[in-house]
Motif scaffolding. Structure first.
Motif, PDB file in Angstrom:
ATOM      1  N   LEU A 124       0.830  -1.205   0.000  1.00  0.00           N
ATOM      2  CA  LEU A 124       0.000   0.000   0.000  1.00  0.00           C
ATOM      3  C   LEU A 124       0.866   1.258   0.000  1.00  0.00           C
ATOM      4  N   LEU A 125       1.933   1.254   0.780  1.00  0.00           N
ATOM      5  CA  LEU A 125       2.837   2.407   0.826  1.00  0.00           C
ATOM      6  C   LEU A 125       3.495   2.633  -0.532  1.00  0.00           C
ATOM      7  N   SER A 126       3.825   1.545  -1.246  1.00  0.00           N
ATOM      8  CA  SER A 126       4.411   1.673  -2.575  1.00  0.00           C
ATOM      9  C   SER A 126       3.416   2.327  -3.534  1.00  0.00           C
ATOM     10  N   ARG A 127       2.159   1.897  -3.493  1.00  0.00           N
ATOM     11  CA  ARG A 127       1.122   2.499  -4.338  1.00  0.00           C
ATOM     12  C   ARG A 127       0.898   3.974  -3.957  1.00  0.00           C
ATOM     13  N   MET A 128       0.935   4.228  -2.675  1.00  0.00           N
ATOM     14  CA  MET A 128       0.684   5.580  -2.168  1.00  0.00           C
ATOM     15  C   MET A 128       1.706   6.568  -2.716  1.00  0.00           C
ATOM     16  N   GLY A 129       2.969   6.149  -2.817  1.00  0.00           N
ATOM     17  CA  GLY A 129       4.010   7.031  -3.322  1.00  0.00           C
ATOM     18  C   GLY A 129       3.888   7.325  -4.796  1.00  0.00           C
ATOM     19  N   GLN A 130       3.146   6.497  -5.543  1.00  0.00           N
ATOM     20  CA  GLN A 130       3.012   6.684  -6.983  1.00  0.00           C
ATOM     21  C   GLN A 130       1.651   7.267  -7.371  1.00  0.00           C
ATOM     22  N   SER A 131       0.715   7.294  -6.435  1.00  0.00           N
ATOM     23  CA  SER A 131      -0.654   7.665  -6.764  1.00  0.00           C
ATOM     24  C   SER A 131      -0.878   9.173  -6.722  1.00  0.00           C
TER      25      SER A 131
ATOM     26  N   VAL B   9       7.833   6.365   3.235  1.00  0.00           N
ATOM     27  CA  VAL B   9       7.071   6.702   2.033  1.00  0.00           C
ATOM     28  C   VAL B   9       7.205   8.193   1.744  1.00  0.00           C
ATOM     29  N   THR B  10       7.271   8.535   0.469  1.00  0.00           N
ATOM     30  CA  THR B  10       7.217   9.921  -0.002  1.00  0.00           C
ATOM     31  C   THR B  10       6.020  10.035  -0.938  1.00  0.00           C
ATOM     32  N   PHE B  11       5.190  11.064  -0.756  1.00  0.00           N
ATOM     33  CA  PHE B  11       3.961  11.178  -1.539  1.00  0.00           C
ATOM     34  C   PHE B  11       3.554  12.638  -1.663  1.00  0.00           C
ATOM     35  N   MET B  12       2.614  12.913  -2.565  1.00  0.00           N
ATOM     36  CA  MET B  12       2.068  14.244  -2.770  1.00  0.00           C
ATOM     37  C   MET B  12       0.704  14.331  -2.079  1.00  0.00           C
TER      38      MET B  12
END
Length: 344
Positions: A217-224, A308-311
């Motif tokens: 989920l964290l991997s998806r979160m960083g790309q979403s 995680v890094t995300f927008m």
């Protein structure tokens, strides 16, 4: 006969000696008088010099030159035999340029002619026209203006609340400004800006997250380009610990970028494989466009690493985690640490 000649020579010799003594005595008196006169003259000269020094230079009245143009002020000082020591500073009004703001000593003081006066003179305003902000980042312009007018009681440029609109430019880039570049500044000016929210044509497909583990989920979160609002319940029945059990449904396949989407997880109540599960949550400022956020971790036996890094667009922020006991979590926005907590 011989005896008479001897007596005559002796008398003559006595007479010569007497005359010589009288002459020497007369010359000595003259010499003494000359020396005494010279000493008296030197004393008079010394006294004259001493009293001249004690009297000193002429004293003058300090003029009032505050508020006058520097040229006029210096002419007045010249008439009083006073000399300027200049200090320059910016002021808030364009009309202040080259005017004397402060003086020291104050007007009315009595000083010696030839003294120095300290004058604080205006260099005018730090900026006399509106610059071009189009193409710059809004945050950069704010920082620039803040630094420019630090300590000023009346900033000459004030930014109104910007208007945001969708544009192919990066989020936060200034698209338009009013008044335009080059507008003279005679008094404080309010600048109105139009700022990009980012691309308007980009939409995001609604993903299927059910069954994903926390790490997936964290991997998806960083790309979403969606904003996930995570909630959790204690694992029940045959639910897999640390996995997604439900998500918000939409009546369309695509949604606008950074729409919010609710996601439910089933989390264990105790450590699972040496990891503690949970949801990091905090409340931050709402942003008109997405900004970079990050959650880092520092285990008690290791170095800092990124979970995680995300927008995100701000407001409520939630992030699932699975970390060892005594790990410190650090949440940051645009590289600035905002919140820390230790998982124990």
């Amino acid at each position: 006969m011989l005896d008479k000649l001897k007596q005559f020579d002796i008398k003559k010799l006595r007479l010569d000696i007497t005359k010589a003594a009288e002459s020497l005595q007369s010359s000595g008196k003259a010499l003494v008088i000359t020396v005494v006169a010279a000493i008296i003259f030197m004393l008079l000269v010394c006294l004259a010099v001493f009293f001249a020094a004690v009297k000193g230079e002429e004293q003058v009245l300090v003029p009032d030159i505050v508020g006058k143009q520097l040229t006029a002020a210096m002419l007045e000082m010249q008439a009083k035999e006073l000399y300027p020591k200049l200090q320059l500073r910016y002021t808030d009004s364009p009309d202040d340029k080259d005017k004397v703001l402060f003086q020291s000593p104050d007007a009315g003081a009595i000083v010696k002619a030839g003294s120095r006066m300290t004058l604080t003179v205006s260099r005018g305003v730090i900026i006399d026209h509106v610059e071009n902000y189009v193409g710059e980042k809004l945050d950069d312009v704010k920082i620039k203006l803040q630094a420019m007018f630090t300590g000023s009681t009346r900033p000459l440029i004030v930014l109104a609340d910007p208007v945001y609109k969708a544009d192919k430019s990066d989020a936060g880039v200034i698209l338009e400004q009013d008044p335009p570049e080059g507008t003279p500044i005679a008094s404080p000016v309010t600048v109105h800006l139009v700022v990009s929210r980012g691309p308007a044509y980009d939409y995001t497909a609604v993903p299927n997250l059910v069954g994903l583990t926390v790490n997936e989920l964290l991997s998806r979160m960083g790309q979403s380009k969606l904003v996930y609002d995570f909630t959790a319940h204690t694992v029940e029945g045959d639910e897999k610990p640390g996995s997604v059990t439900g998500q918000q449904s939409f009546n369309r396949e695509y949604v606008n970028n950074y729409s919010r989407m609710s996601v439910e997880l089933a989390l264990p109540t105790k450590a699972e494989n040496g990891l503690l599960y949970g949801i990091f949550s905090t409340l931050v400022t709402d942003y008109p466009y997405p900004v970079e956020m990050k959650l880092d971790a520092i285990p008690d036996t290791g170095e800092r690493y990124t979970i995680v890094t995300f927008m995100h667009i701000g407001g409520s922020v939630t992030i699932p985690y699975a970390v060892p006991k005594n790990t410190e979590l650090i949440f940051s926005i645009e590289g600035r640490d905002v919140k820390r907590m230790v998982i124990d």
